[in-house]
Each structure stands twice: as C-alpha cells, then as structure tokens.
Design a protein around this motif. Structure first.
Motif, mmCIF file in Angstrom:
data_model
loop_
_atom_site.group_PDB
_atom_site.id
_atom_site.type_symbol
_atom_site.label_atom_id
_atom_site.label_comp_id
_atom_site.label_asym_id
_atom_site.label_seq_id
_atom_site.Cartn_x
_atom_site.Cartn_y
_atom_site.Cartn_z
ATOM 1 N N THR A 26 0.849 -1.196 0.000
ATOM 2 C CA THR A 26 0.000 0.000 0.000
ATOM 3 C C THR A 26 0.884 1.246 0.000
ATOM 4 O OG1 THR A 26 -1.835 -1.135 1.087
ATOM 5 C CG2 THR A 26 -1.765 1.269 1.277
ATOM 6 N N MET A 27 1.910 1.233 0.848
ATOM 7 C CA MET A 27 2.834 2.361 0.881
ATOM 8 C C MET A 27 3.581 2.496 -0.461
ATOM 9 S SD MET A 27 6.077 3.144 3.356
ATOM 10 C CE MET A 27 7.163 2.079 2.425
ATOM 11 N N LEU A 28 4.078 1.391 -0.972
ATOM 12 C CA LEU A 28 4.794 1.425 -2.250
ATOM 13 C C LEU A 28 3.872 1.802 -3.402
ATOM 14 C CD1 LEU A 28 7.018 -1.722 -1.683
ATOM 15 C CD2 LEU A 28 7.799 0.666 -1.767
ATOM 16 N N GLY A 29 2.633 1.354 -3.337
ATOM 17 C CA GLY A 29 1.650 1.729 -4.356
ATOM 18 C C GLY A 29 1.426 3.232 -4.388
ATOM 19 N N LYS A 30 1.334 3.829 -3.214
ATOM 20 C CA LYS A 30 1.192 5.293 -3.138
ATOM 21 C C LYS A 30 2.385 5.977 -3.799
ATOM 22 C CE LYS A 30 -1.456 5.335 1.157
ATOM 23 N NZ LYS A 30 -1.439 5.657 2.591
ATOM 24 N N MET A 31 3.569 5.410 -3.575
ATOM 25 C CA MET A 31 4.787 5.998 -4.149
ATOM 26 C C MET A 31 4.797 5.910 -5.685
ATOM 27 S SD MET A 31 7.481 4.633 -1.267
ATOM 28 C CE MET A 31 8.934 5.239 -2.092
ATOM 29 N N THR A 32 4.071 4.936 -6.245
ATOM 30 C CA THR A 32 4.002 4.819 -7.708
ATOM 31 C C THR A 32 2.886 5.664 -8.304
ATOM 32 O OG1 THR A 32 2.471 2.936 -7.792
ATOM 33 C CG2 THR A 32 4.847 2.431 -7.596
ATOM 34 N N GLY A 33 2.072 6.249 -7.429
ATOM 35 C CA GLY A 33 0.974 7.083 -7.916
ATOM 36 C C GLY A 33 -0.388 6.418 -7.883
ATOM 37 N N LEU A 34 -0.466 5.200 -7.366
ATOM 38 C CA LEU A 34 -1.780 4.574 -7.221
ATOM 39 C C LEU A 34 -2.557 5.337 -6.145
ATOM 40 C CD1 LEU A 34 -0.952 0.749 -7.258
ATOM 41 C CD2 LEU A 34 -2.375 1.975 -8.911
ATOM 42 N N SER A 35 -3.788 5.625 -6.435
ATOM 43 C CA SER A 35 -4.597 6.364 -5.463
ATOM 44 C C SER A 35 -5.048 5.441 -4.334
ATOM 45 C CB SER A 35 -5.823 6.980 -6.133
ATOM 46 O OG SER A 35 -6.770 5.978 -6.452
ATOM 47 N N ARG A 36 -5.359 6.057 -3.216
ATOM 48 C CA ARG A 36 -5.872 5.325 -2.054
ATOM 49 C C ARG A 36 -7.139 4.557 -2.431
ATOM 50 N NH1 ARG A 36 -7.233 8.230 3.681
ATOM 51 N NH2 ARG A 36 -8.069 6.387 4.707
ATOM 52 N N ASP A 37 -8.022 5.224 -3.185
ATOM 53 C CA ASP A 37 -9.262 4.573 -3.608
ATOM 54 C C ASP A 37 -8.984 3.386 -4.517
ATOM 55 O OD1 ASP A 37 -10.871 6.290 -2.133
ATOM 56 O OD2 ASP A 37 -11.290 7.611 -3.837
ATOM 57 N N ALA A 38 -8.075 3.549 -5.471
ATOM 58 C CA ALA A 38 -7.754 2.443 -6.384
ATOM 59 C C ALA A 38 -7.225 1.247 -5.607
ATOM 60 C CB ALA A 38 -6.753 2.889 -7.437
ATOM 61 N N MET A 39 -6.373 1.506 -4.629
ATOM 62 C CA MET A 39 -5.822 0.387 -3.858
ATOM 63 C C MET A 39 -6.898 -0.303 -3.027
ATOM 64 S SD MET A 39 -1.935 1.510 -2.957
ATOM 65 C CE MET A 39 -2.293 3.174 -2.394
ATOM 66 N N LYS A 40 -7.828 0.450 -2.488
ATOM 67 C CA LYS A 40 -8.942 -0.163 -1.757
ATOM 68 C C LYS A 40 -9.776 -1.021 -2.698
ATOM 69 C CE LYS A 40 -9.688 3.147 1.962
ATOM 70 N NZ LYS A 40 -10.639 4.092 2.558
ATOM 71 N N GLN A 41 -10.017 -0.508 -3.908
ATOM 72 C CA GLN A 41 -10.809 -1.256 -4.887
ATOM 73 C C GLN A 41 -10.081 -2.522 -5.325
ATOM 74 O OE1 GLN A 41 -11.046 2.268 -7.211
ATOM 75 N NE2 GLN A 41 -13.228 2.563 -6.826
ATOM 76 N N ILE A 42 -8.778 -2.428 -5.517
ATOM 77 C CA ILE A 42 -7.987 -3.608 -5.880
ATOM 78 C C ILE A 42 -8.132 -4.671 -4.795
ATOM 79 C CG2 ILE A 42 -5.604 -4.472 -6.095
ATOM 80 C CD1 ILE A 42 -5.009 -1.651 -7.450
ATOM 81 N N ARG A 43 -7.999 -4.276 -3.546
ATOM 82 C CA ARG A 43 -8.065 -5.219 -2.435
ATOM 83 C C ARG A 43 -9.453 -5.831 -2.274
ATOM 84 N NH1 ARG A 43 -6.392 -2.405 2.643
ATOM 85 N NH2 ARG A 43 -6.612 -4.497 3.518
ATOM 86 N N LYS A 44 -10.493 -5.124 -2.715
ATOM 87 C CA LYS A 44 -11.864 -5.625 -2.612
ATOM 88 C C LYS A 44 -12.334 -6.276 -3.911
ATOM 89 C CE LYS A 44 -13.354 -2.248 0.797
ATOM 90 N NZ LYS A 44 -14.322 -1.157 1.075
ATOM 91 N N PHE A 45 -11.444 -6.344 -4.913
ATOM 92 C CA PHE A 45 -11.765 -6.909 -6.227
ATOM 93 C C PHE A 45 -12.888 -6.131 -6.914
ATOM 94 C CE2 PHE A 45 -11.066 -10.478 -3.152
ATOM 95 C CZ PHE A 45 -9.706 -10.615 -3.378
ATOM 96 N N GLU A 46 -12.892 -4.830 -6.701
ATOM 97 C CA GLU A 46 -13.890 -3.952 -7.306
ATOM 98 C C GLU A 46 -13.256 -3.200 -8.477
ATOM 99 O OE1 GLU A 46 -15.069 -1.397 -4.098
ATOM 100 O OE2 GLU A 46 -16.293 -2.958 -3.154
#
Length: 118
Positions: A26-46
C-alpha cells in the motif's frame, strides 16, 4: 509499470492475508501514484475505472484461485487488454515472488513496521 507491479503485489498479498505485505505494498503503491481509492478497490476486487488495471486484477485473482489452470478465453482476455506474452511471464514471476514473501512473513509473524493499510 511500477503501478502494475504494485497492483499485483498488493492483490496477491491481500488474497494471502499477509498484513505486513499489504501494508508495505500500500505504501509502495502510493509511491508509484496509485490512489488510495484504487488500492482499496484492488483489495476488494472492485472495478477501479481503469480497464487495463481491472483486467490485470481479474487475471491475477483468477491465477491465484486456479493455481494457474485457466481457460483459453481467460488467456485471450488478458492479451486483448493489451498484455504481451513477456508481460504475462512477468506477471507470473511477480505472483511467485510475492507468494514467497507472503509465506515468509506469515511464518515469521513479521511485525508490521509500515502504516497499516486501511
């Protein structure tokens, strides 16, 4: 891309239930520019609203659920989303490496020293 790599690693870690790796990616994803919402959606398979990313999430989740035994139509779908044979090899490698780190951190009950993913 770095975002695609972190998408894979975050998703595999979520499926494995590795809190340490979910927090780290999650921290590394933020560093690549992934949004908080996108990461939540990825984790929920949305759906994230990015068709190529969503195809990647679907493909990785399917590989995890089937141990890699998929229908030709699923292979065709990831190719239609724009992924090359080389990228599919790289996706498989990212899954394998992340699975190893997930297992290692779970066996060791590694202390989460990153901000917890929400």
């Amino acid at each position: 891309s770095k975002q695609e790599q972190e998408t894979i690693k975050l998703l595999v870690s979520e499926i494995a239930g590795c809190d340490y790796c979910v927090a780290a990616h999650t921290m590394l994803g933020k560093m690549t520019g992934l949004s908080r919402d996108a990461m939540k959606q990825i984790r929920k398979f949305e759906p994230t609203g990015d068709a190529k990313r969503d195809a990647l999430v679907r493909f990785v989740r399917l590989l995890q659920q089937t141990s890699g035994t998929i229908l030709q139509s699923e292979f065709d779908a990831i190719k239609a989303a724009g992924y090359t044979d080389q990228q599919i090899v790289e996706i498989s490698l990212a899954i394998a490496v992340t699975t190893f780190t997930n297992v290692f951190n779970r066996i060791n009950d590694t202390t989460v020293d990153f901000p917890a993913a929400d």
